[in-house]
Design a protein around this motif. Structure first.
Motif, PDB file in Angstrom:
ATOM      1  N   ASP A   1      -8.423 -13.234  -3.266  1.00 39.76           N
ATOM      2  CA  ASP A   1      -8.285 -11.831  -2.853  1.00 39.76           C
ATOM      3  C   ASP A   1      -9.630 -11.270  -2.405  1.00 39.76           C
ATOM      4  OD1 ASP A   1      -5.607 -11.948  -3.495  1.00 39.76           O
ATOM      5  OD2 ASP A   1      -5.839 -10.913  -5.426  1.00 39.76           O
TER       6      ASP A   1
ATOM      7  N   PRO B   1     -11.274  -0.634   2.904  1.00 46.32           N
ATOM      8  CA  PRO B   1     -10.583  -1.472   3.887  1.00 46.32           C
ATOM      9  C   PRO B   1      -9.457  -0.714   4.594  1.00 46.32           C
ATOM     10  CG  PRO B   1      -9.768  -1.999   1.714  1.00 46.32           C
ATOM     11  CD  PRO B   1     -10.849  -0.952   1.522  1.00 46.32           C
TER      12      PRO B   1
ATOM     13  N   GLN C   1     -13.184  -6.232  10.910  1.00 41.34           N
ATOM     14  CA  GLN C   1     -13.381  -4.838  11.301  1.00 41.34           C
ATOM     15  C   GLN C   1     -14.749  -4.634  11.956  1.00 41.34           C
ATOM     16  OE1 GLN C   1     -10.029  -3.990  11.031  1.00 41.34           O
ATOM     17  NE2 GLN C   1     -10.912  -1.978  10.676  1.00 41.34           N
TER      18      GLN C   1
ATOM     19  N   ALA D   1      -6.161  -8.408   0.507  1.00 38.10           N
ATOM     20  CA  ALA D   1      -7.467  -7.808   0.828  1.00 38.10           C
ATOM     21  C   ALA D   1      -7.695  -6.519   0.057  1.00 38.10           C
ATOM     22  CB  ALA D   1      -7.574  -7.569   2.330  1.00 38.10           C
ATOM     23  N   HIS D   2      -6.634  -5.755  -0.194  1.00 38.53           N
ATOM     24  CA  HIS D   2      -6.794  -4.527  -0.973  1.00 38.53           C
ATOM     25  C   HIS D   2      -7.083  -4.855  -2.430  1.00 38.53           C
ATOM     26  CE1 HIS D   2      -5.924  -0.634  -2.873  1.00 38.53           C
ATOM     27  NE2 HIS D   2      -6.295  -0.131  -1.711  1.00 38.53           N
TER      28      HIS D   2
ATOM     29  N   ALA E   1      -1.540  -5.746  -0.133  1.00 37.44           N
ATOM     30  CA  ALA E   1      -2.161  -6.896   0.522  1.00 37.44           C
ATOM     31  C   ALA E   1      -3.259  -7.502  -0.351  1.00 37.44           C
ATOM     32  CB  ALA E   1      -2.740  -6.477   1.868  1.00 37.44           C
TER      33      ALA E   1
ATOM     34  N   TYR F   1     -10.706  -9.799   1.298  1.00 39.02           N
ATOM     35  CA  TYR F   1     -11.371  -8.516   1.572  1.00 39.02           C
ATOM     36  C   TYR F   1     -12.605  -8.734   2.446  1.00 39.02           C
ATOM     37  CZ  TYR F   1     -14.409  -4.490   0.687  1.00 39.02           C
ATOM     38  OH  TYR F   1     -15.261  -3.422   0.831  1.00 39.02           O
TER      39      TYR F   1
ATOM     40  N   GLY G   1      -6.578   0.461   7.115  1.00 46.67           N
ATOM     41  CA  GLY G   1      -5.560  -0.209   7.918  1.00 46.67           C
ATOM     42  C   GLY G   1      -4.832  -1.338   7.237  1.00 46.67           C
ATOM     43  N   ILE G   2      -4.932  -1.472   5.917  1.00 46.40           N
ATOM     44  CA  ILE G   2      -4.179  -2.528   5.239  1.00 46.40           C
ATOM     45  C   ILE G   2      -3.293  -1.925   4.161  1.00 46.40           C
ATOM     46  CG2 ILE G   2      -5.906  -4.311   5.664  1.00 46.40           C
ATOM     47  CD1 ILE G   2      -6.761  -4.015   2.742  1.00 46.40           C
ATOM     48  N   ASP G   3      -2.213  -2.619   3.866  1.00 48.83           N
ATOM     49  CA  ASP G   3      -1.271  -2.179   2.845  1.00 48.83           C
ATOM     50  C   ASP G   3      -1.886  -2.369   1.459  1.00 48.83           C
ATOM     51  OD1 ASP G   3       1.166  -2.790   0.894  1.00 48.83           O
ATOM     52  OD2 ASP G   3       1.924  -1.620   2.583  1.00 48.83           O
ATOM     53  N   LYS G   4      -1.576  -1.486   0.538  1.00 48.55           N
ATOM     54  CA  LYS G   4      -2.146  -1.589  -0.800  1.00 48.55           C
ATOM     55  C   LYS G   4      -1.619  -2.792  -1.578  1.00 48.55           C
ATOM     56  CE  LYS G   4      -3.553   3.186  -1.446  1.00 48.55           C
ATOM     57  NZ  LYS G   4      -3.534   4.386  -2.309  1.00 48.55           N
TER      58      LYS G   4
ATOM     59  N   HIS H   1     -11.460  -9.412   5.937  1.00 43.75           N
ATOM     60  CA  HIS H   1     -10.970  -8.204   6.606  1.00 43.75           C
ATOM     61  C   HIS H   1     -12.128  -7.336   7.082  1.00 43.75           C
ATOM     62  CE1 HIS H   1      -8.439  -4.693   7.433  1.00 43.75           C
ATOM     63  NE2 HIS H   1      -9.363  -3.979   6.798  1.00 43.75           N
TER      64      HIS H   1
END
Length: 276
Positions: A257, A177, A268, A186-187, A184, A261, A179-182, A264
Motif C-alpha cells: 500500500d 493523494p 501526479q 494508495a489511500h 484504494a 501511494y 483523485g483516488i478512492d478512499k 501515485h
C-alpha cells in the motif's frame, strides 16, 4: 484562556527549582490555529493547570521513567478553548525544535494517557535520549498506556516547540493523494505515510525536515526496486546507521500500500511536469 487571548510573557532566562530539580522557567509552547497564534510559558501553565507526577515504561528510553507534567487534553483546552475537537479541523501537528513534525488525528489526542511533561524527576536537566543523545526538553509529549505507541499513530516528540490545529489538505496539499478512492491501496498507503513517515520525510517539499523528500526531485520508486524499498522500510537498521526506526510490524500488504501511494504521487508529479 480562549484562543483569542494572546500570551506574550517574556521572562528573563533563569532556572526554576521544583522539588530540588531544575526546570527552565522561560520554556514556552507556541499554539497555532488558522491565522492566529499564541504562546504559553511554563510558568503560566503551572499557574492554570494541575501538575501530575507520572511513572511508566518509556519506550524511547527502553526503561521506566518518572516525569512531572500536564494532561495533554488540559493543555489543549487552555490553548485552543474547550471544544477544540468539535471544530472544523481534522489533525494536529506537533513540531520540535530540530524540524521533526508528527501529525495525529484529533480522535487519538482526546484519549486519556497523553501528557506534556516538563521535568525528568530522576535526572535534573533531563536524561539524554535517542541515538544522538538529545536533550528532550523543554517539553516532551508522552503516553502512559502501552498501546499508545508511535507504531499505532501516537506522537512522541521531544523538544516540543509548537502545536498546530489544521485541516490536513489545506496545510499539506502536496502530500494528499488527490483523485483516488478512499478504498484504494494508495489511500491506505497515504495513511501509513502520514502516521509513520511524515514525521521525518517530506512529499513534494511538504512535511518532515529530518529525512529526504520521497517524491522530489524524483520519487524513490523511480530509482529503487520494490523489493529493496520494502526491505529498507521494514528494517533500515540492517542497512545503515540513521535516525530512521525499524518498522518490523508492517505487513507485506502495508508495504505494498505504501509503495502504491509513492507510485501515485510519482505519477501526479510527472503529469504536472508534462503540463508545464
Amino acid at each position: 484562556m480562549g484562543f483569542g487571548m494572546r500570551c506574550r510573557l517574556w521572562l528573563a532566562a533563569s532556572m526554576l527549582f521544583c522539588g530540588g530539580l531544575a526546570v527552565a522557567a522561560d520554556a514556552r509552547l507556541n499554539f497555532v490555529q488558522g491565522g492566529s497564534s499564541a504562546t504559553l510559558s511554563l510558568e503560566q501553565m503551572q499557574a492554570r493547570l494541575p501538575v501530575a507526577e507520572l511513572a511508566f515504561f518509556d519506550p524511547e528510553y527502553g526503561k521506566p521513567k518518572r516525569y512531572r507534567g500536564f494532561a495533554l487534553a488540559s493543555v489543549l483546552d487552555l490553548a485552543f478553548g474547550k471544544g477544540w475537537q468539535g471544530q472544523d479541523y481534522s489533525e494536529m501537528i506537533f513540531s520540535a525544535l530540530d524540524g521533526y513534525a508528527s501529525v495525529s488525528t484529533l480522535e487519538k489526542l482526546g484519549e486519556p494517557g497523553g501528557y506534556i511533561v516538563f521535568q525528568d524527576v530522576e535526572h535534573p536537566g533531563w536524561e539524554p535520549v535517542g541515538r544522538n543523545q538529545a536533550n528532550p526538553g523543554p517539553f516532551y509529549l508522552v503516553w502512559t498506556r502501552p498501546e499508545q505507541s508511535t507504531k499505532h499513530g501516537y506522537p512522541w516528540p521531544w523538544q516540543l516547540a509548537k502545536i498546530e490545529l489544521l485541516r490536513f489538505q489545506d496545510r499539506y496539499p502536496e502530500v494528499y493523494p488527490a483523485g483516488i478512492d478512499k478504498a484504494a491501496p494508495a489511500h491506505a498507503g497515504f495513511l501509513t505515510f502520514k502516521e509513520r513517515c511524515m514525521r521525518c520525510h517530506a512529499m513534494n517539499q511538504q512535511g518532515g525536515k529530518v529525512g529526504p523528500d520521497l517524491n522530489a526531485p524524483q520519487s524513490v520508486v523511480e530509482y529503487r526496486s520494490p523489493a529493496m524499498l520494502k526491505a529498507f522500510i521494514r528494517q533500515p537498521s540492517q542497512f545503515r546507521y540513521s535516525h530512521m526506526p525499524d518498522h518490523t510490524d508492517l505487513s507485506d500488504a502495508d508495504l505494498e500500500d505504501l509503495l502504491a501511494y509513492f507510485g501515485h504521487m510519482a505519477n501526479q508529479r510527472r503529469l504536472r511536469l508534462n503540463r508545464n
